[in-house]
Design a protein around this motif. Structure first.
Motif, PDB file in Angstrom:
ATOM      1  N   GLY A 219       0.551  -1.097   0.202  1.00 13.71           N
ATOM      2  CA  GLY A 219      -0.233  -0.273   0.035  1.00 13.71           C
ATOM      3  C   GLY A 219       0.882   1.003   0.065  1.00 13.71           C
ATOM      4  O   GLY A 219       2.095   1.089   0.172  1.00 13.71           O
ATOM      5  N   PRO A 220       0.423   2.232  -0.612  1.00 13.96           N
ATOM      6  CA  PRO A 220       1.216   3.808  -0.939  1.00 13.96           C
ATOM      7  C   PRO A 220       1.905   3.984   0.655  1.00 13.96           C
ATOM      8  O   PRO A 220       2.331   5.150   0.475  1.00 13.96           O
ATOM      9  N   ASP A 221       0.867   3.744   2.092  1.00 17.99           N
ATOM     10  CA  ASP A 221       0.993   4.258   2.599  1.00 17.99           C
ATOM     11  C   ASP A 221       1.419   3.330   4.191  1.00 17.99           C
ATOM     12  O   ASP A 221       1.059   2.315   4.351  1.00 17.99           O
ATOM     13  N   ARG A 222       2.698   2.870   4.671  1.00 10.32           N
ATOM     14  CA  ARG A 222       3.124   2.273   4.729  1.00 10.32           C
ATOM     15  C   ARG A 222       2.663   2.033   6.662  1.00 10.32           C
ATOM     16  O   ARG A 222       2.641   0.838   6.279  1.00 10.32           O
ATOM     17  N   GLN A 223       1.834   2.862   7.046  1.00 15.74           N
ATOM     18  CA  GLN A 223       0.982   2.432   8.363  1.00 15.74           C
ATOM     19  C   GLN A 223       0.131   2.322   8.383  1.00 15.74           C
ATOM     20  O   GLN A 223      -0.335   1.712   9.093  1.00 15.74           O
ATOM     21  N   GLU A 224      -0.705   2.459   7.612  1.00 14.30           N
ATOM     22  CA  GLU A 224      -2.474   2.141   6.863  1.00 14.30           C
ATOM     23  C   GLU A 224      -1.879   0.532   7.177  1.00 14.30           C
ATOM     24  O   GLU A 224      -2.947  -0.480   7.293  1.00 14.30           O
ATOM     25  N   ALA A 225      -0.935  -0.110   6.184  1.00 14.48           N
ATOM     26  CA  ALA A 225      -0.757  -0.563   5.687  1.00 14.48           C
ATOM     27  C   ALA A 225      -0.812  -1.524   6.941  1.00 14.48           C
ATOM     28  O   ALA A 225      -1.063  -2.653   6.856  1.00 14.48           O
ATOM     29  N   VAL A 226      -0.059  -1.457   7.554  1.00 15.76           N
ATOM     30  CA  VAL A 226       0.759  -2.084   9.458  1.00 15.76           C
ATOM     31  C   VAL A 226      -0.789  -2.159   9.959  1.00 15.76           C
ATOM     32  O   VAL A 226      -0.879  -3.423  10.424  1.00 15.76           O
ATOM     33  N   SER A 227      -1.509  -1.577   9.952  1.00 19.02           N
ATOM     34  CA  SER A 227      -2.526  -0.832  10.396  1.00 19.02           C
ATOM     35  C   SER A 227      -3.349  -1.956   9.914  1.00 19.02           C
ATOM     36  O   SER A 227      -4.555  -3.566  10.720  1.00 19.02           O
ATOM     37  N   THR A 228      -3.903  -2.100   8.355  1.00 15.17           N
ATOM     38  CA  THR A 228      -4.271  -3.476   7.998  1.00 15.17           C
ATOM     39  C   THR A 228      -3.946  -4.998   8.227  1.00 15.17           C
ATOM     40  O   THR A 228      -5.002  -5.573   8.871  1.00 15.17           O
ATOM     41  N   ARG A 231      -5.264  -5.906  11.802  1.00 13.02           N
ATOM     42  CA  ARG A 231      -6.072  -6.028  11.778  1.00 13.02           C
ATOM     43  C   ARG A 231      -6.646  -7.387  11.472  1.00 13.02           C
ATOM     44  O   ARG A 231      -7.437  -7.958  12.101  1.00 13.02           O
ATOM     45  N   LEU A 232      -5.921  -7.803  10.181  1.00 11.00           N
ATOM     46  CA  LEU A 232      -6.598  -8.678  10.008  1.00 11.00           C
ATOM     47  C   LEU A 232      -6.432  -9.873   9.496  1.00 11.00           C
ATOM     48  O   LEU A 232      -6.340 -11.421  10.258  1.00 11.00           O
ATOM     49  N   TRP A 233      -4.483 -10.448  10.072  1.00 15.15           N
ATOM     50  CA  TRP A 233      -3.845 -10.696  10.190  1.00 15.15           C
ATOM     51  C   TRP A 233      -2.478 -10.887  11.515  1.00 15.15           C
ATOM     52  O   TRP A 233      -1.447 -11.593  11.967  1.00 15.15           O
ATOM     53  N   PRO A 234      -3.281 -10.840  12.247  1.00 17.07           N
ATOM     54  CA  PRO A 234      -2.506 -11.026  13.891  1.00 17.07           C
ATOM     55  C   PRO A 234      -1.931 -11.846  14.194  1.00 17.07           C
ATOM     56  O   PRO A 234      -0.880 -13.069  14.629  1.00 17.07           O
ATOM     57  N   ASN A 235      -2.996 -12.936  14.192  1.00 13.12           N
ATOM     58  CA  ASN A 235      -3.006 -15.186  14.542  1.00 13.12           C
ATOM     59  C   ASN A 235      -1.385 -14.667  14.040  1.00 13.12           C
ATOM     60  O   ASN A 235      -0.231 -15.881  14.578  1.00 13.12           O
ATOM     61  N   MET A 236      -0.397 -14.541  12.860  1.00 12.31           N
ATOM     62  CA  MET A 236       0.630 -14.572  12.299  1.00 12.31           C
ATOM     63  C   MET A 236       1.543 -14.931  13.343  1.00 12.31           C
ATOM     64  O   MET A 236       2.857 -15.363  13.160  1.00 12.31           O
ATOM     65  N   GLU A 261       0.484  -3.069  16.797  1.00 11.74           N
ATOM     66  CA  GLU A 261       1.325  -3.224  15.081  1.00 11.74           C
ATOM     67  C   GLU A 261       2.495  -2.526  14.791  1.00 11.74           C
ATOM     68  O   GLU A 261       2.783  -2.423  14.064  1.00 11.74           O
ATOM     69  N   ASP A 262       3.251  -2.535  16.216  1.00  7.58           N
ATOM     70  CA  ASP A 262       4.693  -2.519  16.136  1.00  7.58           C
ATOM     71  C   ASP A 262       5.085  -3.688  15.886  1.00  7.58           C
ATOM     72  O   ASP A 262       6.526  -3.600  15.304  1.00  7.58           O
ATOM     73  N   MET A 263       4.269  -4.614  16.649  1.00  6.87           N
ATOM     74  CA  MET A 263       5.025  -5.956  16.456  1.00  6.87           C
ATOM     75  C   MET A 263       4.986  -6.415  14.832  1.00  6.87           C
ATOM     76  O   MET A 263       5.677  -7.010  14.196  1.00  6.87           O
ATOM     77  N   VAL A 264       3.552  -6.139  14.207  1.00  5.17           N
ATOM     78  CA  VAL A 264       3.392  -6.192  13.126  1.00  5.17           C
ATOM     79  C   VAL A 264       4.578  -4.988  12.243  1.00  5.17           C
ATOM     80  O   VAL A 264       5.398  -6.013  11.176  1.00  5.17           O
ATOM     81  N   ALA A 265       4.847  -4.314  12.423  1.00  2.00           N
ATOM     82  CA  ALA A 265       5.604  -3.128  11.957  1.00  2.00           C
ATOM     83  C   ALA A 265       7.186  -4.323  11.910  1.00  2.00           C
ATOM     84  O   ALA A 265       7.658  -4.174  10.512  1.00  2.00           O
ATOM     85  N   ASP A 266       7.337  -4.104  12.353  1.00  2.98           N
ATOM     86  CA  ASP A 266       8.697  -5.560  12.773  1.00  2.98           C
ATOM     87  C   ASP A 266       8.598  -6.510  12.280  1.00  2.98           C
ATOM     88  O   ASP A 266       9.953  -6.676  11.441  1.00  2.98           O
ATOM     89  N   THR A 267       7.557  -7.391  11.464  1.00  2.00           N
ATOM     90  CA  THR A 267       7.542  -8.075  11.308  1.00  2.00           C
ATOM     91  C   THR A 267       7.466  -8.446   9.641  1.00  2.00           C
ATOM     92  O   THR A 267       7.627  -9.579   8.952  1.00  2.00           O
ATOM     93  N   VAL A 268       6.482  -7.838   9.382  1.00  2.00           N
ATOM     94  CA  VAL A 268       5.320  -7.879   7.860  1.00  2.00           C
ATOM     95  C   VAL A 268       5.971  -7.448   7.369  1.00  2.00           C
ATOM     96  O   VAL A 268       5.689  -5.616   7.799  1.00  2.00           O
ATOM     97  N   THR A 269       6.173  -7.478   6.273  1.00  2.00           N
ATOM     98  CA  THR A 269       6.509  -6.635   5.159  1.00  2.00           C
ATOM     99  C   THR A 269       5.516  -5.594   4.369  1.00  2.00           C
ATOM    100  O   THR A 269       4.162  -6.287   3.815  1.00  2.00           O
ATOM    101  N   CYS A 270       5.570  -4.579   5.198  1.00  2.62           N
ATOM    102  CA  CYS A 270       4.281  -3.620   3.994  1.00  2.62           C
ATOM    103  C   CYS A 270       4.635  -2.107   4.166  1.00  2.62           C
ATOM    104  O   CYS A 270       6.082  -2.086   3.927  1.00  2.62           O
ATOM    105  N   GLY A 271       3.503  -1.642   2.832  1.00  6.20           N
ATOM    106  CA  GLY A 271       3.765  -0.410   2.335  1.00  6.20           C
ATOM    107  C   GLY A 271       4.630  -0.081   0.881  1.00  6.20           C
ATOM    108  O   GLY A 271       4.875  -2.071   0.050  1.00  6.20           O
ATOM    109  N   ASP A 272       4.661   0.493   0.368  1.00  7.16           N
ATOM    110  CA  ASP A 272       5.367   0.214  -1.345  1.00  7.16           C
ATOM    111  C   ASP A 272       6.729   0.181  -1.922  1.00  7.16           C
ATOM    112  O   ASP A 272       6.708   0.955  -3.022  1.00  7.16           O
TER     113      ASP A 272
END
Length: 319
Positions: A219-228, A231-236, A261-272
């Motif tokens: 997504g073009p907005d990295r923080q929005e992508a992290v939030s998405t 919201r959808l896949w925290p179980n990972m 969200e910080d844990m997701v940002a550190d682990t999941v590839t988000c943004g463009d």
């Protein structure tokens, strides 16, 4: 050379969306498809869970890519004799471009008939017996079997592909990985763990295919992508065996309150940032994977496929 496929998430999308994503994946240059096999989503926010074998029938009519379940549990929710018939029909419809990915499953999907959820050791025993039954049925012979976990009586598959369907076995720990090396035609795992691949090779995997998958959120907005993604896949990000033993989406939602969200940002590839996406995929390439499957989290599907077609897949091919 490593191939790159797309992972269709039945937990997050309905049948029509999955078929359209498959079309876009082929147009973008992805070389194969994985598709999940669930009865429930991991949480209510994901919101879907169509019957995978119906969707595979649709895929056979809209794409020319190979398709594999990632993964089917052929032990509790669906008897191995029925899985064998479903896989054989899928392979016939796909002109042999179907592989059956199998694993020991999760309580989330497999306990729906009220059966006790077995221990990991018993689940591995059940998987080994189930795979043996499925392989016998793929030969076209009439099968009768009375084993420790399953009974089959006078079963025969009349609709089959020209060659038996390859069976790849999922494993995330040493015992399952050793079983995959011993009984599988290939190995499925979600982590770029070189030690597990080495164990698979040493347990009989030799030159058999190793496949892995990861989820990203373009997504073009990295923080929005992290939030998405949160919201959808925290179980990972849940640790240990929670993914195998929690019984309902509600329980996953409760456990995932601990995922930030910080844990997701550190682990999941988000943004463009194309470089970050390429680096995440190269981690799997460097670990020795033969095929890597990518899932786009969230609704930005067309943008994701355009991004990968233009900025990610060509660079991976050049390298």
């Amino acid at each position: 050379m490593t191939k790159f496929g797309y992972f269709l998430a039945c937990e997050e999308f309905g049948p029509a969306d999955l078929l359209e994503q498959a079309r876009m994946a082929e147009q973008a240059g992805f070389e194969a498809l994985w598709i999940s096999d669930h009865y429930h989503p991991w949480n209510d926010a994901q919101g879907h869970s169509p019957f995978v074998w119906s969707v595979i029938g649709g895929l056979s009519q809209v794409v020319s890519l190979p398709v594999e379940t990632a993964v089917t549990c052929p032990s509790l929710r669906t008897h191995p004799a029925v899985v064998a018939q479903a896989a054989a029909t899928s392979a016939a419809m796909l002109d042999g471009r179907f592989r059956l990915g199998v694993g020991t499953g999760e309580a989330l999907n497999e306990h729906i008939f009220g059966d006790a959820w077995p221990s990991a050791t018993v689940r591995l025993e059940m998987l080994e017996e189930a795979v043996a039954i499925i392989r016998r049925l793929f030969t076209g012979e009439e099968v009768s079997h009375r084993g420790q976990h399953y009974t089959v009586e006078n079963a025969r598959l009349y609709t089959r592909p020209d060659q038996p369907v390859p069976i790849d076995v999922s494993g995330f720990g040493p015992a399952a990985t050793a079983l995959a090396g011993r009984i599988g035609d290939g190995y499925i795992t979600m982590r770029p763990d070189e030690d597990l691949i080495t164990q698979f090779r040493g347990s009989g995997g030799n030159q058999k295919a190793v496949q892995g998958g990861l989820k990203v959120c373009w997504g073009p907005d990295r923080q929005e992508a992290v939030s998405t993604a949160r919201r959808l896949w925290p179980n990972m990000l849940l640790p240990g065996e929670l993914g195998q033993v929690l019984p309902t989406p509600r329980h996953f939602e409760q456990a995932c309150e601990l995922i930030t969200e910080d844990m997701v940002a550190d682990t999941v590839t988000c943004g463009d940032d194309a470089g970050q996406h390429i680096e995440a995929l190269r981690t799997y390439v460097d670990a020795g994977f033969d095929t890597v499957y990518v899932t786009q989290i969230g609704p930005e599907q067309r943008g994701f496929f355009d991004f990968y077609r233009a900025k990610v897949l060509p660079q991976l091919a050049d390298s």
